[in-house]
Design an enzyme around this catalytic site. Structure first.
Site, mmCIF file in Angstrom:
data_model
loop_
_atom_site.group_PDB
_atom_site.id
_atom_site.type_symbol
_atom_site.label_atom_id
_atom_site.label_comp_id
_atom_site.label_asym_id
_atom_site.label_seq_id
_atom_site.Cartn_x
_atom_site.Cartn_y
_atom_site.Cartn_z
ATOM 1 N N SER A 37 0.802 -1.221 0.000
ATOM 2 C CA SER A 37 0.000 0.000 0.000
ATOM 3 C C SER A 37 0.839 1.277 0.000
ATOM 4 O O SER A 37 0.329 2.351 -0.297
ATOM 5 C CB SER A 37 -0.946 0.022 1.202
ATOM 6 N N LYS A 92 0.712 4.553 7.027
ATOM 7 C CA LYS A 92 0.214 5.392 5.936
ATOM 8 C C LYS A 92 0.849 6.771 6.035
ATOM 9 O O LYS A 92 1.523 7.104 7.006
ATOM 10 C CB LYS A 92 -1.310 5.537 5.997
#
Length: 204
Positions: A37, A92
């Protein structure tokens, strides 16, 4: 004599374990990247270190923080407890912080009405759909949203292949573990060999 040496060894080992626990809890912690990701910033198999005190040290048995050096800023890459399953850690990039208005139009992210420069982003799908399987799809178009107090809006750099705030909402500041700052080891499982060129690379 033997008992004396055994006691010295026990004290040394005990002290080392306590120091290691303190360092892991309050100073720095190692994490391994399990998914794609955050490509191409972080690769599957990267092993990273996370600064756990830069955003403040959590008091034992409390969500309160002391010795806060700074708050998470846009662009920081942070490790946090996954809101839908706090037993798991996610990593993230912070895209918006409390008080920001965030919006996406055809993959372009706007913060407070201005498009932001995201040189780190990778797109694997050139289409910009707002509908998928008959439901509203927030991947490419969403908002505008006002980020609440003590919350972060985070997204993966591999933008079309990341499950992030677009889908499950904000990250609470109390769930942030720290800021990723360096890759100390990297293993390419496909080639069965280390990525020596990534060792020691700063994360930004």
């Amino acid at each position: 004599m033997k008992q004396s040496k055994l006691w010295e060894y026990t004290k040394t080992i005990g002290t080392a374990l306590i120091l290691a626990l303190i360092i892991r809890t309050y100073v720095v912690q190692a994490f391994k990247i399990p998914s794609g990701s955050m490509l191409q910033t972080l690769l599957i198999g990267d092993h990273i270190l996370v600064n756990k005190f830069i955003y403040g040290t959590k008091m034992p048995f409390s969500d309160n923080r002391i010795l806060i050096f700074t708050k998470p800023k846009r662009g920081d890459i942070v490790v946090f407890k996954y809101p839908e399953d706090p037993s798991r850690d996610f990593i993230k990039r912070v895209i918006a912080v409390e008080g920001d208005i965030i919006e996406s139009k055809k993959k372009i992210i706007y913060v407070n009405g201005n498009p932001i420069n995201e040189s780190y982003v990778q797109h694997t799908d050139n289409s910009a759909n707002s509908m998928r399987t008959g439901t509203i799809e927030p991947r490419d178009n969403f908002g505008p949203y006002l980020v609440p107090k003590n919350k972060l809006f985070v997204m993966g750099d591999n933008r079309d292949q990341s499950y992030d705030s677009r889908y499950w909402g904000y990250v609470d500041m109390k769930e942030v573990k720290g800021k990723a700052f360096i890759i100390y080891w990297s293993w390419d499982n496909m080639k069965k060999m280390p990525r020596l060129g990534r060792i020691g690379k700063l994360i930004h």
